[in-house]
Design an enzyme around this catalytic site. Structure first.
Site, PDB file in Angstrom:
ATOM      1  N   ILE A 115       4.921   6.791   2.353  1.00 16.27           N
ATOM      2  CA  ILE A 115       6.371   6.534   2.048  1.00 16.27           C
ATOM      3  C   ILE A 115       6.875   5.287   2.345  1.00 16.27           C
ATOM      4  CG2 ILE A 115       8.724   7.457   3.006  1.00 16.27           C
ATOM      5  CD1 ILE A 115       7.139  10.378   3.215  1.00 16.27           C
ATOM      6  N   TYR A 178       8.130  -9.502  -2.154  1.00  9.05           N
ATOM      7  CA  TYR A 178       7.895  -8.603  -1.133  1.00  9.05           C
ATOM      8  C   TYR A 178       8.873  -8.208  -0.299  1.00  9.05           C
ATOM      9  CZ  TYR A 178       4.986  -4.234   0.717  1.00  9.05           C
ATOM     10  OH  TYR A 178       4.653  -3.430   1.016  1.00  9.05           O
ATOM     11  N   LYS A 185       6.989  -3.541   6.871  1.00  9.13           N
ATOM     12  CA  LYS A 185       5.335  -3.156   7.083  1.00  9.13           C
ATOM     13  C   LYS A 185       5.036  -3.784   8.278  1.00  9.13           C
ATOM     14  CE  LYS A 185       4.677  -0.746   3.327  1.00  9.13           C
ATOM     15  NZ  LYS A 185       4.616   0.671   3.378  1.00  9.13           N
ATOM     16  N   LEU A 217       4.592   3.961  -8.928  1.00  9.98           N
ATOM     17  CA  LEU A 217       6.335   3.866  -9.190  1.00  9.98           C
ATOM     18  C   LEU A 217       6.869   2.938  -8.271  1.00  9.98           C
ATOM     19  CD1 LEU A 217       8.312   5.687 -10.820  1.00  9.98           C
ATOM     20  CD2 LEU A 217       8.459   7.394  -8.691  1.00  9.98           C
TER      21      LEU A 217
END
Ligand code: NAD
Length: 280
Positions: A115, A178, A185, A217
């Site tokens: 997720i 990013y 992350k 997606l």
């Protein structure tokens, strides 16, 4: 004669080795939860497919009714349980979902957290334009939710277990566009180490899988994603991009007893891209 016996012995051993692996599925008898399946292009789909092939029984959560509807056929095929709603950004939803799983499915052996979220408008251009609201939301959904999952996992795993979360190389080195997701992350990877230490005494392992780029997606929200794919393909020692199947099989290994001594690790499944510094 001795050589013949030796060769026959080796062949018989190989034969039994192959038969063993054809019969033994590494997740046979194990039951687990997949969080983050959106559709057949999701990394979670590759993980679910591999786990299923290896004999696991699966239950799924979905963020909204829309996703629940979309994945209900996959859930039927892969485990037969009803998809349970769980928007990880909402207080109490993880706890409620886990209570429901405990009542309806029973104890689990593993959990996959796949997720992440950021406002798409902030996954392009300069990182310093990240808004406070999106910074906090991205951290909440992409990082904190895994901490909450681990805290609640304990009661679902009375006999120990294994959890994994998904991360990306952008946490280690700069990847254009990013942006805030890289920070989420990096925090997620650090949380893996702390969570592994917190849960180790209960026989629960916690690891992260750093996947190379895959068109999904979520990935389609990252600016110029096709250029990232091309860059990684060109520098990869294996001369290709990683696939959902590559990632799925590595996750099955990490979630299985074959990885019983591995915890607190971030394993790169990226066709070797992260090992390359300079390439001509
Ligand atoms: P995806 O869009 O298929 O999956 C993302 C999932 O996150 C969706 O199922 C979505 O419903 C879920 N989600 C978002 N907000 C949520 C919320 N509030 N509550 C519950 N669920 C929520 O995309 P994906 O690429 O398969 O992403 C899965 C994971 O893999 C993410 O953590 C992503 O960062 C990571 N990852 C992706 C790539 C890549 O290139 N695709 C590479 C490395 C790591």
């Amino acid at each position: 004669m001795q050589l013949l016996n030796f060769l026959l012995g080796a062949r018989i051993q190989t034969f039994f080795h192959i038969i063993f692996w054809l019969i033994v599925m590494i997740m046979d008898g194990k039951k687990g939860l997949i969080m983050g399946l959106a559709n057949k292009f999701s990394i979670a789909y590759g993980i679910a497919e591999s786990l299923r092939k290896q004999g696991a029984e699966l239950v799924f959560t979905a963020q909204t009714d829309y996703f629940k509807e979309k994945i209900s056929d996959i859930a039927k095929e892969f485990g037969g349980h009803e998809v349970i709603l769980c928007d990880v950004s909402k207080d109490g939803e993880i706890e409620n979902a886990f209570d429901k799983i405990s009542n309806e499915v029973g104890p689990l052996d593993f959990i996959v957290h796949s997720i992440a979220f950021s406002d798409k408008n902030e996954l392009t251009g300069k990182y310093y334009n990240t808004s406070r609201a999106n910074f906090l939301n991205a951290m909440n959904i992409s990082c904190y939710s895994f901490t909450e999952v681990c805290r609640n996992a304990q009661k679902l795993m009375p006999n120990g277990g294994s959890l994994i979360t998904m991360t990306y190389y952008g946490s280690e080195k700069v990847v254009p566009n990013y942006n805030v997701m890289a920070l989420a992350k990096a925090a997620l990877e650090t949380s893996v180490r702390y969570l592994a230490d917190d849960l180790g005494e209960f026989g629960i392992r916690v690891n992260g899988v750093s996947s190379g780029p895959i068109k999904t997606l979520a990935a389609s929200g990252v600016g110029e994603f096709s250029k990232i794919l091309e860059f990684e393909r060109n520098r990869s020692p294996l001369r290709r991009n990683v696939t959902r199947e590559d990632v799925g099989d590595a996750c099955s290994f990490l979630l299985s007893d074959l990885a019983s001594g591995i915890t607190g690790e971030i394993i790169h499944v990226d066709c070797g891209c992260s090992t390359i510094g300079v390439k001509f």
